[in-house]
Design a protein around this motif. Sequence first.
Motif, PDB file in Angstrom:
ATOM      1  N   ASN A 352       8.081  61.835  47.320  1.00  5.00           N
ATOM      2  CA  ASN A 352       8.487  61.801  45.913  1.00  5.00           C
ATOM      3  C   ASN A 352       9.496  62.927  45.741  1.00  5.00           C
ATOM      4  O   ASN A 352       9.165  64.032  45.312  1.00  5.00           O
ATOM      5  CB  ASN A 352       7.291  61.995  44.987  1.00  5.00           C
ATOM      6  CG  ASN A 352       7.603  61.565  43.560  1.00  5.00           C
ATOM      7  OD1 ASN A 352       8.775  61.421  43.190  1.00  5.00           O
ATOM      8  ND2 ASN A 352       6.590  61.382  42.748  1.00  5.00           N
ATOM      9  N   SER A 353      10.730  62.651  46.111  1.00  7.95           N
ATOM     10  CA  SER A 353      11.753  63.696  46.170  1.00  7.95           C
ATOM     11  C   SER A 353      13.125  63.129  45.846  1.00  7.95           C
ATOM     12  O   SER A 353      13.490  62.055  46.331  1.00  7.95           O
ATOM     13  CB  SER A 353      11.773  64.318  47.578  1.00  7.95           C
ATOM     14  OG  SER A 353      12.882  65.178  47.730  1.00  7.95           O
ATOM     15  N   PRO A 354      13.922  63.884  45.050  1.00  5.73           N
ATOM     16  CA  PRO A 354      15.301  63.482  44.792  1.00  5.73           C
ATOM     17  C   PRO A 354      16.252  63.944  45.885  1.00  5.73           C
ATOM     18  O   PRO A 354      17.457  63.751  45.791  1.00  5.73           O
ATOM     19  CB  PRO A 354      15.618  64.192  43.469  1.00  5.73           C
ATOM     20  CG  PRO A 354      14.810  65.445  43.538  1.00  5.73           C
ATOM     21  CD  PRO A 354      13.537  65.075  44.257  1.00  5.73           C
ATOM     22  N   GLY A 355      15.702  64.592  46.932  1.00  4.75           N
ATOM     23  CA  GLY A 355      16.531  65.082  48.030  1.00  4.75           C
ATOM     24  C   GLY A 355      16.792  66.567  47.950  1.00  4.75           C
ATOM     25  O   GLY A 355      16.085  67.303  47.254  1.00  4.75           O
ATOM     26  N   GLY A 356      17.812  67.015  48.648  1.00  2.00           N
ATOM     27  CA  GLY A 356      18.122  68.442  48.689  1.00  2.00           C
ATOM     28  C   GLY A 356      18.924  68.779  49.926  1.00  2.00           C
ATOM     29  O   GLY A 356      19.919  68.114  50.231  1.00  2.00           O
ATOM     30  N   SER A 357      18.472  69.768  50.674  1.00  3.28           N
ATOM     31  CA  SER A 357      19.189  70.234  51.855  1.00  3.28           C
ATOM     32  C   SER A 357      19.284  69.139  52.915  1.00  3.28           C
ATOM     33  O   SER A 357      18.269  68.589  53.349  1.00  3.28           O
ATOM     34  CB  SER A 357      18.477  71.456  52.440  1.00  3.28           C
ATOM     35  OG  SER A 357      18.933  71.722  53.754  1.00  3.28           O
ATOM     36  N   ALA A 358      20.516  68.849  53.363  1.00  2.00           N
ATOM     37  CA  ALA A 358      20.709  67.853  54.420  1.00  2.00           C
ATOM     38  C   ALA A 358      20.133  68.355  55.737  1.00  2.00           C
ATOM     39  O   ALA A 358      19.579  67.583  56.523  1.00  2.00           O
ATOM     40  CB  ALA A 358      22.195  67.534  54.565  1.00  2.00           C
ATOM     41  N   LEU A 359      20.249  69.663  55.986  1.00  2.00           N
ATOM     42  CA  LEU A 359      19.726  70.239  57.225  1.00  2.00           C
ATOM     43  C   LEU A 359      18.206  70.114  57.277  1.00  2.00           C
ATOM     44  O   LEU A 359      17.637  69.675  58.284  1.00  2.00           O
ATOM     45  CB  LEU A 359      20.141  71.708  57.342  1.00  2.00           C
ATOM     46  CG  LEU A 359      19.560  72.481  58.534  1.00  2.00           C
ATOM     47  CD1 LEU A 359      19.949  71.815  59.846  1.00  2.00           C
ATOM     48  CD2 LEU A 359      20.032  73.938  58.498  1.00  2.00           C
ATOM     49  N   ALA A 360      17.537  70.507  56.204  1.00  2.00           N
ATOM     50  CA  ALA A 360      16.078  70.402  56.160  1.00  2.00           C
ATOM     51  C   ALA A 360      15.640  68.942  56.272  1.00  2.00           C
ATOM     52  O   ALA A 360      14.626  68.632  56.909  1.00  2.00           O
ATOM     53  CB  ALA A 360      15.543  71.020  54.869  1.00  2.00           C
ATOM     54  N   SER A 361      16.401  68.025  55.663  1.00  2.00           N
ATOM     55  CA  SER A 361      16.090  66.600  55.757  1.00  2.00           C
ATOM     56  C   SER A 361      16.161  66.132  57.201  1.00  2.00           C
ATOM     57  O   SER A 361      15.313  65.356  57.668  1.00  2.00           O
ATOM     58  CB  SER A 361      17.060  65.784  54.896  1.00  2.00           C
ATOM     59  OG  SER A 361      16.970  66.142  53.530  1.00  2.00           O
ATOM     60  N   ASP A 362      17.160  66.605  57.926  1.00  2.00           N
ATOM     61  CA  ASP A 362      17.312  66.211  59.329  1.00  2.00           C
ATOM     62  C   ASP A 362      16.185  66.776  60.194  1.00  2.00           C
ATOM     63  O   ASP A 362      15.693  66.114  61.113  1.00  2.00           O
ATOM     64  CB  ASP A 362      18.666  66.683  59.864  1.00  2.00           C
ATOM     65  CG  ASP A 362      19.001  66.063  61.208  1.00  2.00           C
ATOM     66  OD1 ASP A 362      19.337  64.868  61.235  1.00  2.00           O
ATOM     67  OD2 ASP A 362      18.893  66.772  62.231  1.00  2.00           O
ATOM     68  N   VAL A 363      15.763  68.010  59.884  1.00  2.00           N
ATOM     69  CA  VAL A 363      14.649  68.628  60.613  1.00  2.00           C
ATOM     70  C   VAL A 363      13.387  67.778  60.461  1.00  2.00           C
ATOM     71  O   VAL A 363      12.664  67.524  61.436  1.00  2.00           O
ATOM     72  CB  VAL A 363      14.406  70.063  60.091  1.00  2.00           C
ATOM     73  CG1 VAL A 363      13.088  70.614  60.613  1.00  2.00           C
ATOM     74  CG2 VAL A 363      15.554  70.984  60.495  1.00  2.00           C
ATOM     75  N   ILE A 364      13.114  67.319  59.244  1.00  3.28           N
ATOM     76  CA  ILE A 364      11.930  66.497  58.996  1.00  3.28           C
ATOM     77  C   ILE A 364      12.090  65.120  59.637  1.00  3.28           C
ATOM     78  O   ILE A 364      11.150  64.586  60.241  1.00  3.28           O
ATOM     79  CB  ILE A 364      11.683  66.369  57.483  1.00  3.28           C
ATOM     80  CG1 ILE A 364      11.372  67.742  56.876  1.00  3.28           C
ATOM     81  CG2 ILE A 364      10.543  65.402  57.198  1.00  3.28           C
ATOM     82  CD1 ILE A 364      11.335  67.760  55.361  1.00  3.28           C
ATOM     83  N   ALA A 365      13.303  64.533  59.522  1.00  2.00           N
ATOM     84  CA  ALA A 365      13.550  63.206  60.095  1.00  2.00           C
ATOM     85  C   ALA A 365      13.307  63.207  61.606  1.00  2.00           C
ATOM     86  O   ALA A 365      12.795  62.226  62.164  1.00  2.00           O
ATOM     87  CB  ALA A 365      14.972  62.754  59.782  1.00  2.00           C
ATOM     88  N   ARG A 366      13.653  64.297  62.275  1.00  2.00           N
ATOM     89  CA  ARG A 366      13.415  64.419  63.717  1.00  2.00           C
ATOM     90  C   ARG A 366      11.917  64.318  64.022  1.00  2.00           C
ATOM     91  O   ARG A 366      11.514  63.608  64.963  1.00  2.00           O
ATOM     92  CB  ARG A 366      13.964  65.762  64.214  1.00  2.00           C
ATOM     93  CG  ARG A 366      13.535  66.166  65.611  1.00  2.00           C
ATOM     94  CD  ARG A 366      14.091  65.276  66.679  1.00  2.00           C
ATOM     95  NE  ARG A 366      13.716  65.751  68.006  1.00  2.00           N
ATOM     96  CZ  ARG A 366      13.935  65.075  69.130  1.00  2.00           C
ATOM     97  NH1 ARG A 366      14.544  63.891  69.074  1.00  2.00           N
ATOM     98  NH2 ARG A 366      13.567  65.560  70.302  1.00  2.00           N
ATOM     99  N   GLU A 367      11.087  64.983  63.233  1.00  2.00           N
ATOM    100  CA  GLU A 367       9.651  64.956  63.465  1.00  2.00           C
ATOM    101  C   GLU A 367       9.059  63.584  63.127  1.00  2.00           C
ATOM    102  O   GLU A 367       8.083  63.154  63.736  1.00  2.00           O
ATOM    103  CB  GLU A 367       8.950  66.041  62.652  1.00  2.00           C
ATOM    104  CG  GLU A 367       9.284  67.455  63.097  1.00  2.00           C
ATOM    105  CD  GLU A 367       8.847  67.736  64.530  1.00  2.00           C
ATOM    106  OE1 GLU A 367       7.873  67.117  64.998  1.00  2.00           O
ATOM    107  OE2 GLU A 367       9.491  68.568  65.188  1.00  2.00           O
ATOM    108  N   VAL A 368       9.642  62.899  62.141  1.00  2.00           N
ATOM    109  CA  VAL A 368       9.212  61.536  61.830  1.00  2.00           C
ATOM    110  C   VAL A 368       9.457  60.632  63.036  1.00  2.00           C
ATOM    111  O   VAL A 368       8.592  59.830  63.434  1.00  2.00           O
ATOM    112  CB  VAL A 368       9.952  60.993  60.590  1.00  2.00           C
ATOM    113  CG1 VAL A 368       9.687  59.488  60.406  1.00  2.00           C
ATOM    114  CG2 VAL A 368       9.516  61.739  59.335  1.00  2.00           C
ATOM    115  N   ALA A 369      10.647  60.761  63.640  1.00  2.00           N
ATOM    116  CA  ALA A 369      10.988  59.951  64.810  1.00  2.00           C
ATOM    117  C   ALA A 369      10.045  60.232  65.980  1.00  2.00           C
ATOM    118  O   ALA A 369       9.606  59.306  66.678  1.00  2.00           O
ATOM    119  CB  ALA A 369      12.435  60.217  65.223  1.00  2.00           C
TER     120      ALA A 369
END
Length: 588
Positions: A352-369
């Motif tokens: 439940n997020s409108p987004g934010g830091s692209a870098l932090a998003s990529d860090v989390i996306a890596r762990e999702v993968a």
Amino acid sequence: MKSFFKYVLATVTGIGIVVVILFIVLIGIVSSAINQLGSSSENLVSANSVLYISLNHMIPERTSTSPLDGLHVPGYGEMKSLGLNDILSRIAAAKEDDRIKGIYLNPTYVNTGMASLKQIREALLDFKKSGKFVVSYSDMYTQKAFYIASVADKIYINPEGSLEFKGLSASVTFLKEALDKLGVEMQVVKVGTYKSAVEPFLLNEMSSANREQMNSYLQSMYRALLTDISASRKISIDSLHQIADAYRIRNADDALRFKFVDGKLYKDELLTMLKKQLGVAEKKELSSISLLDYTGNGQTKTAGARIAVLYAVGDIVDGEGTDENVGGDRISRELRKLRRDDRVKAVVLRVNSPGGSALASDVIAREVALTKKAKPIVVSMGDYAASGGYYISALADSIFAEQETLTGSIGVFGLIPNFQDLLNTKLGIHIDEVQTGKFADLMSSPDRPLSEEERAIIQVEVNRVYQTFMGKVAEGRQMSMQNVDSIGQGRVWTGKQALELGLIDGVGGLQRAVAAAARKANLTEYRIVNYPTIKDPFSSLLGSSKEKIKAWVLEDELAEYRQYIDQLRTVARVSGVQARLPYTVEIR
């Protein structure tokens, strides 16, 4: 000597304030402990009871454990709320609780997003399958309140009350003229025709592209709302359109005439009616319990396979973050733990997020993968899961959202403020510096505009991040980059539209996502465990009491103007390339 006494007085005053606050908090903790020891829901619920639900409070994703919640602070009232997770679970428990004979809804101002509202409504519909009644009564109904109330078997209103039904509106607050007066120039580098998050700082009204997308997703939300109300109240969608467009419902008589309510009653008449329905003598009190106090009578499983629900709520920020946002380091660490925990058979990432830091998003996306390679991971989207919120979702096995969820917004931007006019002209402040390289002060000098060469450098990086973002979406959703770009460009979609575009896999709330995760993990029996672990009350007190009290004061003193302060504070915190929704989008 005068200064000495001034500082002594200030110190004593400060200590006095702290002592008073701690005393109030201590009383709250003791009262809470006594209540928990002696007043569990098992003891509070009598046979032949009614569950009272108002929803006239803040509805976060999860219920807070802070001892300050529910505490009455002199001058600021009582701050008590229930998270969406507990609202849904308690309604489900009441469905199976033989002591609960029905629900008395009393909504007026429902303070949550449309997607969360839909989940509560679905829970009430499910409750009705038990054969128990749902009755709604209010002195006045806002549109969101009526949407919830429309599930009820019977809807009643105060004879002098009002019901609001005039269609949805969405607004964006623009700050350009205010920034111009302050002497602040917001320099923007972005990718995406529809990436409107920066518009409040550049324009005084919506761009044509932004107006197009907002109208599109608002109409999609409106159709979903009318469809639900039509099914419950047996009024055609065309009739609902006409009633709203002409603003035909303004008072209780209008609401009854157009069959939005089933009757006009005063509160005492409603209570008398409920007593008769439950077979309670007129002179006896109606047995009821508030949803805030009810916890159900089910037994929580403590062993066996687990499905982990990991909450990612708020702005996505670099570093550890707090309980109020999505820290890249904190959420990625939680994903690593869950991936390595053999007891956890599947993960549901609740976004439940409108987004934010692209870098932090990529860090989390890596762990999702990486988690996806080890065990099933399913995303459940709340009111918002857009831009960075979609970034961290794209690589999951499956994605579910409500029709009203705002998602997509695949695009990025950089925001660099220039305070030259404010500092130099208005305040008479000048900054001089020396540097060892041509770009040594790039994006660090607040009193000058970007040069064309500097802007070009930043644009290259923004473009690169956008390509990475699209690549993650293309991989996760099995699309071509061209297809992603065509539905990207920063455009916001509703969950219903996202399903048609292939950005999500299904429409539904958290329960459907959990069920999907269970199927993927081949589980028939499991227990749900929520993460990150909520801090114990004393840790919460020590870590956030100051912020809580400041929030209360801010809310009370500024009321509706608080959003503008929050918007400016968000700008001040922004750093690096951003993937986020517009800062302020109000849907009413």
